[in-house]
Design an enzyme around this catalytic site. Structure first.
Site, mmCIF file in Angstrom:
data_model
loop_
_atom_site.group_PDB
_atom_site.id
_atom_site.type_symbol
_atom_site.label_atom_id
_atom_site.label_comp_id
_atom_site.label_asym_id
_atom_site.label_seq_id
_atom_site.Cartn_x
_atom_site.Cartn_y
_atom_site.Cartn_z
ATOM 1 N N PHE A 1 -6.995 -15.660 5.500
ATOM 2 C CA PHE A 1 -6.790 -16.921 4.799
ATOM 3 C C PHE A 1 -6.554 -16.487 3.548
ATOM 4 O O PHE A 1 -7.088 -15.670 2.463
ATOM 5 C CB PHE A 1 -8.379 -17.489 4.667
ATOM 6 C CG PHE A 1 -8.818 -18.294 6.051
ATOM 7 C CD1 PHE A 1 -8.155 -19.222 6.670
ATOM 8 C CD2 PHE A 1 -9.363 -17.482 6.964
ATOM 9 C CE1 PHE A 1 -8.459 -19.943 7.627
ATOM 10 C CE2 PHE A 1 -9.675 -18.056 8.321
ATOM 11 C CZ PHE A 1 -9.265 -19.267 8.742
ATOM 12 N N HIS B 1 5.537 -19.902 12.697
ATOM 13 C CA HIS B 1 4.167 -20.308 13.441
ATOM 14 C C HIS B 1 4.740 -20.193 15.091
ATOM 15 O O HIS B 1 5.749 -20.958 15.192
ATOM 16 C CB HIS B 1 3.812 -21.627 12.920
ATOM 17 C CG HIS B 1 2.359 -21.832 13.622
ATOM 18 N ND1 HIS B 1 1.278 -21.603 13.500
ATOM 19 C CD2 HIS B 1 2.010 -22.913 14.719
ATOM 20 C CE1 HIS B 1 0.159 -21.712 14.049
ATOM 21 N NE2 HIS B 1 0.545 -22.887 14.831
ATOM 22 N N ASP C 1 -0.313 -23.968 7.897
ATOM 23 C CA ASP C 1 0.753 -24.482 8.848
ATOM 24 C C ASP C 1 0.674 -26.030 8.872
ATOM 25 O O ASP C 1 0.828 -26.676 9.935
ATOM 26 C CB ASP C 1 0.211 -24.082 10.280
ATOM 27 C CG ASP C 1 -1.143 -24.487 10.666
ATOM 28 O OD1 ASP C 1 -1.966 -25.214 9.863
ATOM 29 O OD2 ASP C 1 -1.820 -24.113 11.968
ATOM 30 N N TRP D 1 1.177 24.319 -6.406
ATOM 31 C CA TRP D 1 2.256 24.880 -6.592
ATOM 32 C C TRP D 1 2.367 26.235 -7.499
ATOM 33 O O TRP D 1 3.141 26.982 -7.690
ATOM 34 C CB TRP D 1 3.377 24.172 -7.396
ATOM 35 C CG TRP D 1 3.198 23.125 -8.309
ATOM 36 C CD1 TRP D 1 2.723 21.764 -8.233
ATOM 37 C CD2 TRP D 1 2.757 23.293 -9.702
ATOM 38 N NE1 TRP D 1 2.467 21.311 -9.457
ATOM 39 C CE2 TRP D 1 2.582 22.319 -10.384
ATOM 40 C CE3 TRP D 1 2.829 24.726 -10.349
ATOM 41 C CZ2 TRP D 1 2.233 22.348 -11.779
ATOM 42 C CZ3 TRP D 1 2.643 24.568 -11.761
ATOM 43 C CH2 TRP D 1 2.089 23.347 -12.410
ATOM 44 N N CYS E 1 -5.755 27.691 -12.464
ATOM 45 C CA CYS E 1 -6.570 26.726 -12.507
ATOM 46 C C CYS E 1 -7.730 27.176 -13.224
ATOM 47 O O CYS E 1 -8.559 26.390 -13.845
ATOM 48 C CB CYS E 1 -7.196 26.451 -10.906
ATOM 49 S SG CYS E 1 -7.353 27.827 -9.950
ATOM 50 N N SER F 1 -3.910 21.768 -20.189
ATOM 51 C CA SER F 1 -2.524 21.690 -20.237
ATOM 52 C C SER F 1 -1.912 22.358 -18.955
ATOM 53 O O SER F 1 -0.753 22.158 -18.619
ATOM 54 C CB SER F 1 -2.140 22.595 -21.572
ATOM 55 O OG SER F 1 -2.470 24.134 -21.042
#
Length: 885
Positions: A105, A122, A158, A556, A690, A788
């Site tokens: 709906f 339809h 419809d 990476w 990291c 950074s």
């Protein structure tokens, strides 16, 4: 009907439109495809949520194209539009809504929002049979006419003005399916292949209907769907297994080791890779008519005599069995491991030169299966086909490196399903190293299917853990044998300085596989005393079991090492895996895949699928057959992965995410060491690390001296070609990252931090960033808070003796991956290490990771551990068993 809808849009609107597609099902998928063919831009697809981990067909094709897809379970609550949903819809900026087969709906403020409103399809001749079951009521009411309507949508969806209607007669025996397939559904669904045309036309027809809706033909009287074709194949380059009758074809089809070869009316050939049966089961066309992997063989008279001799050997070992029948099971009849050795050695003595292993007995435990395996081995039929690799080669670093570039799926290198490739770039000069396959969702699905089969029915899942460890040791040996080539590939693909790549990127990868190889036969459960329910007695014990198919997504900065950290523990635990390398650094992972085959790792256990995170990574997160996903990368992407994994099938997740690691340097430190290690904490691997020290806190009384000495050391650093042995500092991984670092420095200067050194790109080809030093960094500044991920040292001073104050500042971050402290006072060191809120604390050292020590973060740096015994638990589950006796 579908063509009429497309033509209507084409004629009604002379200009191409920005369309929002709201709907679902195969029909919605076909509407989407045809609208795009007409040149319209679909700016958003709004469809239903996944069911049982499977996306709606409309969502599948849109996601493959990169079209934004929204899967809202509802648009309204208690009749009122959901604000967040409506705002998400409005943000795509559609000029017209197209609503094929929409079961939800939709609020009026969505229906009326576009400039041109909304049109809808339809399946009835309106005003008859409104509602979702219109076509059903067409048959229930006995209507003589059926049809469809295209109209402007209104609040009832419809009841708006009708734009177009078409009708057809209802036959006496029509069903809902026959009406859809004959008239209401788009032309081309369940499309039979016309083989009386040139090979290229057949190829185009099949690929145009590949998977969904599917192109079918009749092979030896049975309906089969044809999928994944290659045109202009020459049969003489393949070994013919047998021929099959193809209805309507000019000549018989040929089953080869590579697939099914069909011929067009021009006698040219095309290769079909996959066949699908009417029950939905899909197989490789090369295995058509096989029972399992291979058909049962008929024995020659000589082979029958040898089989009887082997029956006597079985009888000699299984003396407790009255007769060796075809179905006699070696182990169920009482055989033990020493009996396996005796069986193998007696047969090898009888058949000199035959290659037979103890493992072969475990793979064929009944007499009939053993004889089938033995005869194939005797004939040489079951020998593994030699791996074919289309290398990209490059003469560099005084060697010729050979780099696989295709997807690695089920033990073979092959093109991406869509044939797409992407260039991988050498960051030292910006040149193209080679093209690499750019995988699709379909490639992920094939890789997962291969991994699932390898886990559930392949030798890996039944292998003795000690034998599994032997294979991982062998793999580590091969990595060591190829370490110079791997380090060279790592250097040209990621920008790592060669000497560092050799020692750390590759060296630690080898150590990791050796460490976890040793764990394979030491994974064990416990026995647990529980309360007895008299007069019964109970035994409770736990088992550590592998999870199944695991997905691994790596970053990476350390391409091979991150692969090793996660996959070695995953494999040692007995899982199979599908791995996505970073899109910008895929080459060492693909070279690793080659070495796994040489090591004897069974096919399907390891699969490498290079491609984008948005497509390949997302599909891994969503896939219902993946039970665990390990990810290293940014915190925002980690959150998205975690959400997708939860919504799909609640798969287990471990995340190693962003960091802003503090390093505290007290005035009583060893200054020489603090300078040397402080430099390493920031500039190691070009700062693409990291656990890099994202912020240094230096005690006020030594601050100026410390900065002076750091500047002296920075000036000594040699920036240049990463393959030169004297280079200290290589290029950043890729251009977008380097540009981000320059912008990061500009923000630092703008906010008032003092740029002491660097801050710019080096004036030379490639993506080189100057080693950079900021001082006078205040806590509120952007560079004090944000990572950074580059060669940028950010220094703040703290008042002499203010230990608790600097601890408070160091912990004032949402990240908690690593941290460090330099002091000669052991009491101070222990006090600080206990209070630093990070998964790793370095005292008077930095970057000192080891394969035996667990690695992972706190807070928004993620959860779960790599390395050490803890890493195994990320890939295991615990089962409790209670036995009453």
């Amino acid at each position: 009907m579908l063509l009429l809808l497309s033509c209507f849009l084409q004629n009604y609107y002379q200009n191409k439109l920005r369309l929002a597609l709201i709907g679902q099902s195969l029909f919605g998928q076909e509407v989407y495809t045809n609208l795009r063919k007409q040149g319209h831009k679909v700016v958003g697809v709004f469809t239903v949520p996944d069911r049982d981990g499977k996306a709606d067909p409309l969502a599948v094709v849109a996601e493959k194209d990169g079209t934004p897809v929204f899967k809202f379970p509802r648009w309204r609550v208690k009749g009122k539009p959901i604000t967040e949903v409506v705002e998400a819809y409005k943000a795509v900026g559609a000029e017209l809504n197209v609503m094929p087969f929409c079961s939800q709906f939709i609020p009026m403020n969505v229906i009326d929002h576009p400039a041109h409103g909304s049109i809808i399809y339809h399946p009835s001749i309106l005003p008859l049979h409104r509602g979702a079951s219109a076509i059903n009521w067409t048959l229930i009411q006995g209507d003589k006419k059926a049809g469809f309507s295209i109209f402007w949508a209104d609040d009832g969806l419809d009841t708006g003005p009708i734009l177009l209607q078409r009708e057809c007669s209802v036959e006496p025996n029509d069903t809902v399916d026959s009406l859809y397939n004959r008239f209401l559904f788009p032309e081309g669904i369940k499309a039979m292949v016309n083989l009386a045309q040139p090979a290229e036309a057949i190829h185009n027809w099949i690929r145009g209907h590949d998977k969904v809706p599917g192109a079918w033909t009749v092979i030896d009287g049975q309906v089969r769907s044809l999928q994944h074709t290659f045109s202009h194949t020459h049969t003489h380059t393949h070994t013919i297994t047998f021929t099959v009758c193809i209805e309507g074809a000019s000549q018989a089809g040929v089953v080869t080791k590579n697939g099914l070869v069909l011929y067009g009316s021009d006698s040219k050939a095309l290769m079909v890779k996959n066949l699908q049966f009417e029950d939905g089961k899909m197989i490789s066309a090369a295995k058509y008519f096989s029972s399992g992997d291979t058909a049962r063989v008929e024995l020659t008279d000589d082979e029958k005599k040898i089989a009887e001799e082997i029956r006597d050997i079985w009888k000699g070992i299984l003396s407790n069995v009255a007769a060796i029948e075809e179905t006699t099971d070696f182990f169920k009849s009482g055989a033990a491991s020493m009996d396996v050795v005796r069986l193998v050695e007696e047969i090898k003595q009888r058949c000199v030169g035959l290659q037979l292993q103890n493992e072969d007995v475990y793979m064929a435990t009944t007499f009939q299966d053993f004889i089938q395996m033995f005869v194939r081995r005797l004939r040489g039929e079951d020998q593994e086909e030699e791996m074919v690799i289309d290398y990209a080669t490059k003469d560099v670093n005084n060697m010729t490196v050979k780099m696989p570039w295709q997807c690695f799926i089920n033990g073979k290198f092959e093109d991406a399903e869509n044939g797409k490739t992407a260039n991988t770039i050498n960051p030292a000069d910006g040149s193209v190293i080679c093209k690499v396959a750019y995988a699709s969702v379909g490639d992920v699905d094939r890789a997962v299917a291969a991994a699932k089969e390898a886990f559930e029915v392949g030798p890996w899942g039944r292998m003795n853990p000690r034998d599994r460890g032997t294979l991982l040791y062998k793999l580590a040996d091969l990595m060591e044998e190829h370490q110079e080539e791997l380090a060279t590939i790592e250097s040209i693909d990621s920008g790592a300085v060669y000497t560092l790549a050799l020692k750390t990127h590759i060296g630690m990868s080898i150590q990791t596989f050796r460490y976890f190889a040793g764990w394979c036969d030491k994974i064990q459960g416990k026995t647990i005393p529980i309360n007895q329910a008299r007069p019964n007695r109970n035994l409770t014990f736990t088992k550590k079991e592998p999870l199944g198919v695991c997905a691994i997504v790596i970053p990476w900065n350390y391409p091979l090492m991150m692969l090793a950290w996660k996959s070695a523990a995953c494999l040692a635990a007995g899982n199979t895996l599908v791995l996505k390398p970073a899109q910008v650094t895929p080459l060492s992972a693909l070279k690793f895949a080659e070495l796994t085959v040489k090591a004897g790792i069974p096919k399907g256990v390891i699969n490498i699928v290079p491609g984008s995170g948005g497509m390949v990574g997302q599909r891994m997160s969503d896939h219902p057959d993946i039970r665990k996903l390990g990810f290293t990368g940014s915190t925002p992407i980690g959150k998205q992965i975690m959400k997708s994994c939860a919504l799909s099938n609640l798969k287990k997740v471990s995340l190693e995410l962003g960091g802003k690691s503090p390093l505290i340097i007290f005035s009583d430190c060893d200054m020489d060491k603090a300078v040397r290690m402080g430099m390493s904490s920031v500039f190691f691997n070009k700062g693409e690390n990291c656990i890099a020290a994202g912020r240094l806190f230096v005690e006020e009384s030594i601050h100026d001296e410390y900065i002076r000495r750091v500047v002296e050391e920075i000036k000594k650093m040699k920036v240049g070609d990463p393959l030169h042995r004297s280079t200290d500092h290589g290029p950043q991984n890729h251009k977008a990252h380097m540009d981000k670092l320059v912008e990061y420095c500009e923000v630092g200067v703008k906010e008032g931090a003092t740029l002491v050194y660097g801050g710019k790109q080096v004036d030379r080809p490639g993506f080189f960033m100057q080693p950079t030093l900021f001082t006078d960094v205040e806590d509120h500044m952007f560079i004090a808070k944000e990572e950074s991920f580059g060669p940028i040292m950010v220094v703040s001073k703290f008042k002499d003796g203010d230990i608790d104050g600097v601890l408070s500042r160091a912990n004032d971050t949402e990240f908690g991956l690593a941290s460090g402290v330099f002091t000669r006072d052991i009491n101070k060191a222990m006090y600080v290490s206990e209070r630093l809120d990070a998964g790793t604390v370095f005292v008077n050292t930095y970057n000192k990771t080891d394969v035996a020590s667990p690695f992972g973060g706190f807070k928004q740096s993620g959860f779960g551990k790599d390395l050490g015994e803890d890493a195994l638990n990320e890939y295991l589950r615990t089962k409790a068993v209670t036995v009453e006796y």
